[in-house]
Design a protein around this motif. Sequence first.
Motif, PDB file in Angstrom:
ATOM      1  N   GLU A 360       0.834  -1.197   0.000  1.00 57.39           N
ATOM      2  CA  GLU A 360       0.000   0.000   0.000  1.00 57.39           C
ATOM      3  C   GLU A 360       0.874   1.254   0.000  1.00 57.39           C
ATOM      4  OE1 GLU A 360      -3.265   0.621  -0.172  1.00 57.39           O
ATOM      5  OE2 GLU A 360      -3.622  -1.509  -0.558  1.00 57.39           O
ATOM      6  N   PRO A 361       0.475   2.292  -0.750  1.00 59.37           N
ATOM      7  CA  PRO A 361       1.231   3.549  -0.707  1.00 59.37           C
ATOM      8  C   PRO A 361       1.215   4.138   0.702  1.00 59.37           C
ATOM      9  CG  PRO A 361      -0.377   3.540  -2.510  1.00 59.37           C
ATOM     10  CD  PRO A 361      -0.680   2.358  -1.657  1.00 59.37           C
ATOM     11  N   ASP A 362       2.344   4.672   1.127  1.00 61.96           N
ATOM     12  CA  ASP A 362       2.388   5.348   2.424  1.00 61.96           C
ATOM     13  C   ASP A 362       1.586   6.645   2.385  1.00 61.96           C
ATOM     14  OD1 ASP A 362       4.048   3.380   3.473  1.00 61.96           O
ATOM     15  OD2 ASP A 362       5.854   4.372   2.740  1.00 61.96           O
ATOM     16  N   VAL A 363       1.541   7.258   1.205  1.00 58.95           N
ATOM     17  CA  VAL A 363       0.785   8.500   1.029  1.00 58.95           C
ATOM     18  C   VAL A 363      -0.288   8.247  -0.027  1.00 58.95           C
ATOM     19  CG1 VAL A 363       0.889  10.942   0.411  1.00 58.95           C
ATOM     20  CG2 VAL A 363       2.831   9.863   1.573  1.00 58.95           C
ATOM     21  N   LYS A 364      -1.545   8.428   0.334  1.00 54.81           N
ATOM     22  CA  LYS A 364      -2.643   8.228  -0.606  1.00 54.81           C
ATOM     23  C   LYS A 364      -3.810   9.124  -0.221  1.00 54.81           C
ATOM     24  CE  LYS A 364      -4.088   4.116   2.003  1.00 54.81           C
ATOM     25  NZ  LYS A 364      -4.345   2.658   1.915  1.00 54.81           N
ATOM     26  N   ASP A 365      -4.740   9.270  -1.145  1.00 54.70           N
ATOM     27  CA  ASP A 365      -5.906  10.104  -0.876  1.00 54.70           C
ATOM     28  C   ASP A 365      -6.719   9.521   0.272  1.00 54.70           C
ATOM     29  OD1 ASP A 365      -5.285  11.853  -2.907  1.00 54.70           O
ATOM     30  OD2 ASP A 365      -6.515  10.826  -4.402  1.00 54.70           O
ATOM     31  N   ARG A 366      -7.115  10.387   1.179  1.00 59.71           N
ATOM     32  CA  ARG A 366      -7.975   9.951   2.265  1.00 59.71           C
ATOM     33  C   ARG A 366      -9.379   9.647   1.735  1.00 59.71           C
ATOM     34  NH1 ARG A 366      -6.725  14.250   7.225  1.00 59.71           N
ATOM     35  NH2 ARG A 366      -4.722  13.342   7.868  1.00 59.71           N
ATOM     36  N   PRO A 367     -10.123   8.787   2.413  1.00 60.67           N
ATOM     37  CA  PRO A 367     -11.530   8.589   2.025  1.00 60.67           C
ATOM     38  C   PRO A 367     -12.277   9.923   2.082  1.00 60.67           C
ATOM     39  CG  PRO A 367     -10.835   6.906   3.593  1.00 60.67           C
ATOM     40  CD  PRO A 367      -9.727   7.915   3.534  1.00 60.67           C
ATOM     41  N   GLN A 435       0.619  20.631  10.396  1.00 62.36           N
ATOM     42  CA  GLN A 435      -0.323  20.791   9.293  1.00 62.36           C
ATOM     43  C   GLN A 435       0.306  21.633   8.189  1.00 62.36           C
ATOM     44  OE1 GLN A 435      -3.814  23.355   9.938  1.00 62.36           O
ATOM     45  NE2 GLN A 435      -5.110  21.687   9.189  1.00 62.36           N
ATOM     46  N   ILE A 436       0.021  21.244   6.950  1.00 65.15           N
ATOM     47  CA  ILE A 436       0.440  22.014   5.781  1.00 65.15           C
ATOM     48  C   ILE A 436      -0.826  22.386   5.024  1.00 65.15           C
ATOM     49  CG2 ILE A 436       1.810  22.044   3.667  1.00 65.15           C
ATOM     50  CD1 ILE A 436       3.495  19.769   4.877  1.00 65.15           C
ATOM     51  N   THR A 437      -1.014  23.673   4.766  1.00 55.74           N
ATOM     52  CA  THR A 437      -2.225  24.118   4.074  1.00 55.74           C
ATOM     53  C   THR A 437      -1.863  24.925   2.839  1.00 55.74           C
ATOM     54  OG1 THR A 437      -2.381  26.158   5.388  1.00 55.74           O
ATOM     55  CG2 THR A 437      -3.540  24.204   6.224  1.00 55.74           C
ATOM     56  N   VAL A 438      -2.742  24.843   1.850  1.00 57.55           N
ATOM     57  CA  VAL A 438      -2.674  25.678   0.653  1.00 57.55           C
ATOM     58  C   VAL A 438      -4.022  26.382   0.544  1.00 57.55           C
ATOM     59  CG1 VAL A 438      -2.482  25.710  -1.858  1.00 57.55           C
ATOM     60  CG2 VAL A 438      -1.029  24.177  -0.528  1.00 57.55           C
ATOM     61  N   ASP A 439      -4.009  27.708   0.644  1.00 61.92           N
ATOM     62  CA  ASP A 439      -5.257  28.489   0.674  1.00 61.92           C
ATOM     63  C   ASP A 439      -6.196  27.955   1.752  1.00 61.92           C
ATOM     64  OD1 ASP A 439      -4.191  29.917  -1.368  1.00 61.92           O
ATOM     65  OD2 ASP A 439      -5.710  29.412  -2.861  1.00 61.92           O
ATOM     66  N   ASP A 440      -5.635  27.637   2.905  1.00 64.40           N
ATOM     67  CA  ASP A 440      -6.374  27.138   4.075  1.00 64.40           C
ATOM     68  C   ASP A 440      -6.949  25.737   3.887  1.00 64.40           C
ATOM     69  OD1 ASP A 440      -5.873  29.445   5.577  1.00 64.40           O
ATOM     70  OD2 ASP A 440      -7.596  30.479   4.668  1.00 64.40           O
ATOM     71  N   TYR A 441      -6.606  25.042   2.814  1.00 63.63           N
ATOM     72  CA  TYR A 441      -6.990  23.636   2.638  1.00 63.63           C
ATOM     73  C   TYR A 441      -5.842  22.758   3.139  1.00 63.63           C
ATOM     74  CZ  TYR A 441     -10.822  24.985  -0.519  1.00 63.63           C
ATOM     75  OH  TYR A 441     -11.960  25.523  -1.060  1.00 63.63           O
ATOM     76  N   ASP A 442      -6.129  21.878   4.084  1.00 61.36           N
ATOM     77  CA  ASP A 442      -5.126  20.898   4.505  1.00 61.36           C
ATOM     78  C   ASP A 442      -4.842  19.994   3.305  1.00 61.36           C
ATOM     79  OD1 ASP A 442      -3.738  18.646   5.573  1.00 61.36           O
ATOM     80  OD2 ASP A 442      -4.558  19.080   7.553  1.00 61.36           O
ATOM     81  N   ILE A 443      -3.575  19.905   2.909  1.00 65.22           N
ATOM     82  CA  ILE A 443      -3.274  19.152   1.685  1.00 65.22           C
ATOM     83  C   ILE A 443      -3.567  17.664   1.845  1.00 65.22           C
ATOM     84  CG2 ILE A 443      -1.541  20.828   0.933  1.00 65.22           C
ATOM     85  CD1 ILE A 443       0.626  18.868   1.831  1.00 65.22           C
ATOM     86  N   ARG A 444      -3.765  17.175   3.072  1.00 65.71           N
ATOM     87  CA  ARG A 444      -4.136  15.775   3.273  1.00 65.71           C
ATOM     88  C   ARG A 444      -5.620  15.532   3.023  1.00 65.71           C
ATOM     89  NH1 ARG A 444      -1.393  15.363   9.149  1.00 65.71           N
ATOM     90  NH2 ARG A 444      -2.547  17.339   9.229  1.00 65.71           N
ATOM     91  N   ASP A 445      -6.402  16.635   2.941  1.00 61.54           N
ATOM     92  CA  ASP A 445      -7.848  16.503   2.739  1.00 61.54           C
ATOM     93  C   ASP A 445      -8.261  16.698   1.292  1.00 61.54           C
ATOM     94  OD1 ASP A 445      -8.229  16.049   5.446  1.00 61.54           O
ATOM     95  OD2 ASP A 445      -8.470  18.188   5.903  1.00 61.54           O
ATOM     96  N   VAL A 446      -7.299  16.966   0.403  1.00 62.88           N
ATOM     97  CA  VAL A 446      -7.609  17.130  -1.021  1.00 62.88           C
ATOM     98  C   VAL A 446      -6.896  16.035  -1.803  1.00 62.88           C
ATOM     99  CG1 VAL A 446      -7.928  19.618  -0.782  1.00 62.88           C
ATOM    100  CG2 VAL A 446      -5.678  18.717  -1.409  1.00 62.88           C
TER     101      VAL A 446
END
Length: 618
Positions: A360-367, A435-446
């Motif tokens: 499994e990828p260590d980094v993948k899109d969250r559900p 946390q890392i955000t781009v335009d206030d979006y957590d990059i783990r949530d996109v």
Amino acid sequence: MDADDVVYQAPLRWGLIARLLRFLGPHKLRMAGNVVLVGLSSGAMLLGTFAYREIVGCLEVGPEYRTRFYVWVGILALNALVVWQLEYYREMGLVKLGQRVLLDLRMTLFRHLQRLSLSYYDRTKQGWIISRATSDLGVLEDIITWAVPELSRIVFLIGGGTIMVIVLAPFLFWVLAGVVPLMVLVTFFFHGHIATAWRAVRTQISRICANLAENIAGVRVVQAFTRERRNLHEFDRLNEEYYRARVKAAIVHTLYFPSIGVLSAVATAAVILLFRWQGEAAVSRLLQSVATSGDLLRVGWYASVAILASPQPIRIKDMIMVLVMLRRFFEPIRHLSHLYGTALGSMAAAERIFGLLDTEPDVKDRPGARELPTIEGTVRFDGVTFAYNEGETVLENINLEAKPGRTVALVGPTGAGKSSIINLLCRFYEQQEGQITVDDYDIRDVTMHSLRSQMGIVMQEPFLFSGTVMENIKFGRPEATDDEVHEAARAIGAHDILAGLRNGFETEVQERGEGLSGGERQLVCFTRAMVADPRILVLDEATSSVDTATELKIQEAVDHLVQRRTSFVAAHRLSTVRSADQVLVVQGGRIIERGTHTDLLARGGEYARMYREFLREG
């Protein structure tokens, strides 16, 4: 050499076999059609054996059966043509089916490889991965596409042939019943030794190939340290080991066929003796002698023989039929042994391939991850801590903010953590804290695709793919027009250089950009980033591998490229960061200084020391 590279066989595992056969699911009708062709072909082969029997029977009874003789000869010839056609269509169907299944497997593997995180590639050798997608897939082709038809052929030929012998020459059935199991035992016995011997041969070939590759790749070092004679001695030793392994394999392989020949000769002699014995009378005499001996087990055995024995004397045509059938039986038995060995080899390959597919990828899109809308480009790191390996912290409590259209420079010694910050921003890896955000979006949530599609990256090593310069520039945006490419190249000052190549923008680029200078390759990469028109631009040591003159040209490209974009520039050479809106000095995984170039020089801290050293080095 890894252990995986020399493991060629593994025990049969039905779970793996079931997973492999799932790839046949979309092609089950084609496979069923092939099994039908196998049944027809096997039936035609048995009909040919029956035709031999009838032809001999016609010769046995005399010239009055001449017409019948010619009819059966014609049937035999026509049957051979039918078998040829059936086998042709069967083989062609299996080849197409096998390649289609391999295509599906290869695409599944390639799709999965593109999903895997960079951490997987950090800990896995490139050669190991390529081997899974090439040699291991080739091994699986046999078991996936040939197993079902070959097993069907074995069942049809041996089952149908046995029934034919029981019906037409029941007493001779016992010759087959005695010899065929011996053939099976001898075949599997030798196959185990043959497989072991050939594994040793393949191991030695792998070692020779590895030695050759290493010496060719390091030929400059070999010649510089005058290692030719010692390396030649080592290669000679490997060659001798291969020679011994190859001869041993040949000896074992050569013993196999004479052993089968002995069994065939014994079976042939038994058939001829039984023919001479005149079946029914011989059985009667045997039963009489056994009955007087009082051996009940032997009485039971010969009683069963008597039940199957023909009341008529054994005829020449029956003897010929059984002799032909012995040869017919040998081929499927040999194929069964080969199929068994192939299955064992396929298990080892399947374990490696499914081990890769199950990673499994260590980094993948969250559900439930959503698409990142078009961004302005505000980037924030809040208390970010990261380690590639557990317990080995690389970044600790990183806090930074980049405003839209501004440039942030990351400077510091090698290993300070500059590239790690960039890797986290691109979400090649995932932080353990913060946390890392781009335009206030957590990059783990996109979704990663929606994030990376709005980013452009120019790396330290300018990587180009095989193809033309134009194709490489359009790599991140294939729909771009040629005019857009030329406009982008002019905007960063690269057009004249790229147009001046041998065939201009249509110049063929060899693997990894061979044929172009380092500066030309880097300008192609900058133009590629410009054409992609990213909102966030990342330059990771993009000028560290070029000379000073080329760096000045590339710096002009950088100045154009960062305009109106949020840019992160990781640099070892401080000449590329003087115009940055914010300079972050990274050391030991922490940001120890921040400010503009002028401010940091005025403070007289670590950045000022680094800059003075840079000026001294010229």
